[in-house]
Design a protein around this motif. Structure first.
Motif, PDB file in Angstrom:
ATOM      1  N   LEU B 182     -28.697  11.840   0.374  1.00  0.00           N
ATOM      2  CA  LEU B 182     -27.520  11.643  -0.484  1.00  0.00           C
ATOM      3  C   LEU B 182     -27.443  10.241  -1.078  1.00  0.00           C
ATOM      4  CD1 LEU B 182     -24.884  13.327   1.872  1.00  0.00           C
ATOM      5  CD2 LEU B 182     -26.133  14.398   0.000  1.00  0.00           C
ATOM      6  N   ASP B 183     -26.721  10.107  -2.205  1.00  0.00           N
ATOM      7  CA  ASP B 183     -26.442   8.806  -2.802  1.00  0.00           C
ATOM      8  C   ASP B 183     -25.586   7.958  -1.862  1.00  0.00           C
ATOM      9  OD1 ASP B 183     -27.686   8.760  -5.280  1.00  0.00           O
ATOM     10  OD2 ASP B 183     -26.155  10.022  -6.171  1.00  0.00           O
ATOM     11  N   VAL B 184     -25.666   6.617  -2.037  1.00  0.00           N
ATOM     12  CA  VAL B 184     -24.945   5.741  -1.111  1.00  0.00           C
ATOM     13  C   VAL B 184     -23.445   5.990  -1.042  1.00  0.00           C
ATOM     14  CG1 VAL B 184     -26.430   3.747  -0.763  1.00  0.00           C
ATOM     15  CG2 VAL B 184     -25.079   3.901  -2.852  1.00  0.00           C
ATOM     16  N   VAL B 186     -21.816   8.713  -1.769  1.00  0.00           N
ATOM     17  CA  VAL B 186     -21.585  10.015  -1.149  1.00  0.00           C
ATOM     18  C   VAL B 186     -21.837   9.896   0.357  1.00  0.00           C
ATOM     19  CG1 VAL B 186     -22.271  12.437  -1.144  1.00  0.00           C
ATOM     20  CG2 VAL B 186     -22.342  11.138  -3.262  1.00  0.00           C
TER      21      VAL B 186
END
Lengths: 245, 275
Positions: B182-184, B186
Motif C-alpha cells: 500500500l501507499d504510505v 494508506v
C-alpha cells in the motif's frame, strides 16, 4: 541532462458504439522539471499520481500529448519488478547482450561488454552469464536489470520503484550500488518511488506529484525541512518514524 | 513466560521442508492485548511460523518436534474439525496481498457473510447486520458490500480483509505484511485502524513485517528471525534501542531514515549462499 517542459499525457476511454469521446484521463497534466548531468531527480507520489507515466514519457515508450522532452544521449529504464521485466527464457548474457544489438558489435566485443557490466553491478562469477533469471534472488535480478540498463552507457537512467519489492537489507545494497554506478559513469537519474525515505537518500532535487501535476519541486534539504505544499507535509507525516533516541 | 494472559504459546517448534530446517527451535508467546512483531528478511521463516499457527503448513513441510499451545491446547494434537473451528474463528489471518486473497467473482458483502455464517450459528439476516457492524469497525461504507474486489482500492480491499478476519471476534489476529503493498498514507490509515481495533478488542496480534519503522509504530514486543531461528526477542524499546544481536542492529541500521546524513547505507554481512 533531462529537460521536461510542460508535458501532458491524456488518455481517452475506448469509445463505445454510441458514446462520444468524453473527458480524457489526465495522467500527466503540465509537468516541467530539469535534471542536470550527473544528478538525481526524485519523483514521489501515490499510486495513480502519474509517476510511471512520466517514466514512460521520458524513456520514449509513450509520446506526450503535448510538451517537450529533451535529453542528450541514450536513455534506459529499470523497472520495479525484476522478475517480470527479464525474459525468463533468456540467459543473463543474452538479456544484457540484447540491449547491445542495436550497436552491431562483434560477438567477442559484446561478450566483453557484458562481462564488464556484470562486474560493475558486482554479479561477476564464473558461469553467471549462462544462468536464467529464475536462478537468482530478487536483489540479484535487480542487479541484472541495472546491468542491462547501463550496458549501452546511457546518459539518463529512469529508475521506476527499483527497490520497492526488495527486503530492506537488499534495498540498502542496491541503493549503494546505484550511487556508485552514478558516480563512476556520471549518470543522470530519474528516480521514482513512493518511499520518501529512499528518495531523500537518493535525490538531489525532489518533485512531489499529485493527480498528474507536480505540486512542489525543491532541493532535498528544502523539501524535507520546510515542505511548502500541504500534500508534501501530508506524505511526510504518513511515514512511520523511529522514536528519537 | 506463561503469564495469566498468554493466549498462544509456540514451544521449540522445528519444521523441515525437504530435509532442510525452515523453522529451527522457534519459541515465543502471544499475549491478549499485545502486538508482537515478527521481523526478518524474505525466507527467514516469518510466514512459515504464521502458517504453522494456522495448521496450514505447505505440502512437504514436516513438524519434527515442538508444539503450539492455544489456550493450553496443543494444535498439533487435535481433530481436524476442531482445528477448522479454531482457524478463522478464534485465530484469524490477514494476508499481504488483498487482491489475491479475495475471490474476484464474488461481491465483497457475500464474502464477509460467508465467514460469519461458517463460524456463527445465526441467520443470514443477522449475518448481514453483523457485516454492517464490521464494515463500520474498519471504516468502510455499507454500500461497498455490493462491489466486486476489483472495484475497490488496495486500502479498501485490505479493510475488507480485516473485516473478514474480525468477523468472529478472534482471540489471535495474524497480520502478514498487511501494508507492504500500500501507499504510505494508506498504510498509515490501516496501521492506525489496527491500533484502534486492538485498543477496543484486546486480542493478541502477531504482526509480520520487514520494516522496523512499522515495528516502532505498532509493536509491544518484537521477535527477530533469521534463517528459521529467532535471533532476538524482547520489548520494542529494548530490541530497537539496545539489541543484543548484531544482526538486529544491522537490520535496523540499513533502513534510510528521514533526515539521514549517511552517503552510503551499511550493508548486512552475509555468507554467500551456494547455488
Amino acid at each position: 541532462m533531462i529537460q521536461v517542459e510542460g508535458i501532458k499525457k491524456y488518455f481517452y476511454n475506448k469509445t463505445g458504439l454510441f458514446s462520444s469521446r468524453g473527458e480524457p484521463v489526465k495522467a500527466v497534466d503540465g509537468v516541467t522539471f530539469s535534471v542536470p548531468k550527473g544528478k538525481t531527480f526524485g519523483l514521489v507520489g501515490e499510486s495513480g499520481s502519474g509517476k510511471s507515466t512520466i517514466a514512460k514519457l521520458v524513456t520514449g515508450v509513450l509520446k506526450p500529448s503535448s510538451g517537450r522532452i529533451s535529453l542528450n544521449g541514450v536513455r534506459d529504464i529499470v523497472f520495479q519488478d525484476p522478475l517480470s521485466s527479464l525474459n525468463p527464457r533468456m540467459r543473463v548474457g543474452e538479456i544484457i547482450g540484447e540491449a547491445l544489438r542495436i550497436e552491431r558489435l562483434a560477438k567477442g566485443e559484446t561478450l566483453r561488454r557484458v562481462n564488464m557490466v556484470l562486474e560493475e553491478v558486482r554479479l561477476a562469477s564464473p558461469g553467471v552469464a549462462r544462468k536464467y533469471p529464475h536462478q537468482f534472488s530478487g536483489g540479484e535480478r535487480q542487479r541484472i536489470a541495472i546491468a542491462r540498463a547501463i550496458v549501452r552507457r546511457p546518459a539518463v537512467v529512469v529508475l521506476d520503484e527499483p527497490v520497492s519489492s526488495l527486503d530492506v537489507s537488499i534495498q540498502a545494497e542496491i541503493l549503494n550500488l546505484l550511487k556508485d554506478i552514478q558516480e563512476k559513469l556520471r549518470l543522470t537519474y530519474l528516480f521514482i518511488s513512493h518511499d520518501l525515505r529512499v528518495v531523500e537518500f537518493m535525490a538531489d532535487t525532489v518533485g512531489v506529484m499529485k493527480a498528474g501535476k507536480l505540486v512542489e519541486v525543491a532541493s532535498r534539504e528544502e523539501i524535507y525541512k520546510a515542505p511548502q505544499h500541504e500534500y508534501t507535509r501530508h506524505l511526510l507525516d504518513s511515514i512511520p518514524k523511529f522514536s528519537k533516541s | 513466560m506463561s503469564g495469566s494472559n498468554t493466549i498462544l504459546e509456540i514451544k521449540n517448534l522445528t519444521v523441515t521442508l525437504g530435509g532442510k530446517k525452515v523453522l529451527d527451535d522457534v519459541s515465543f508467546s502471544l499475549f491478549s492485548g499485545e502486538v508482537t512483531s515478527l521481523v526478518g528478511e524474505s525466507g527467514s521463516g516469518k510466514t512459515m511460523t504464521a502458517l504453522a499457527i494456522l495448521g496450514l503448513l505447505p505440502y512437504g513441510a514436516v513438524r519434527e518436534h515442538g508444539e503450539i499451545l492455544f489456550i493450553g491446547k496443543n494444535l498439533f494434537n487435535i481433530k481436524k474439525e476442531t482445528l477448522r473451528n479454531i482457524r478463522g474463528n478464534r485465530i484469524a489471518m490477514v494476508f499481504q496481498e488483498p487482491f489475491t486473497a479475495l475471490n474476484p467473482v464474488m461481491r465483497v458483502g457475500i464474502q464477509i457473510d460467508e465467514t460469519i455464517l461458517a463460524h456463527m450459528k445465526i441467520t443470514s439476516r443477522e449475518a448481514a447486520r453483523r457485516r454492517e457492524e464490521l464494515l463500520n469497525t474498519v471504516k468502510l461504507p455499507p454500500e461497498i458490500s455490493s462491489n466486486y474486489p476489483h472495484e475497490l482500492s488496495g486500502g479498501m480491499r485490505q479493510r475488507v480483509m480485516m473485516a473478514i478476519a474480525l468477523a468472529c471476534d478472534p482471540d489471535v489476529l495474524i497480520l502478514d505484511e498487511p501494508t507492504t503493498a500500500l501507499d504510505v498514507s494508506v498504510q498509515k490509515h490501516i496501521l492506525d485502524l489496527i491500533k484502534q481495533i486492538q485498543d477496543i478488542r484486546r486480542m493478541a496480534v502477531l504482526f509480520i513485517t520487514h520494516d522496523f519503522s512499522i515495528v516502532n509504530l505498532i509493536a509491544d514486543k518484537v521477535c527477530v528471525m533469521r534463517g528459521g531461528i529467532i535471533v532476538e526477542k524482547g520489548t520494542k524499546g529494548k530490541v530497537l534501542k539496545r539489541p543484543d544481536s548484531e544482526y538486529t542492529r544491522q537490520l535496523v541500521a540499513c533502513i534510510p531514515r528521514l533526515g539521514d546524513k549517511r552517503d552510503r547505507l551499511p550493508v548486512l554481512e552475509r555468507t554467500r549462499v551456494k547455488r
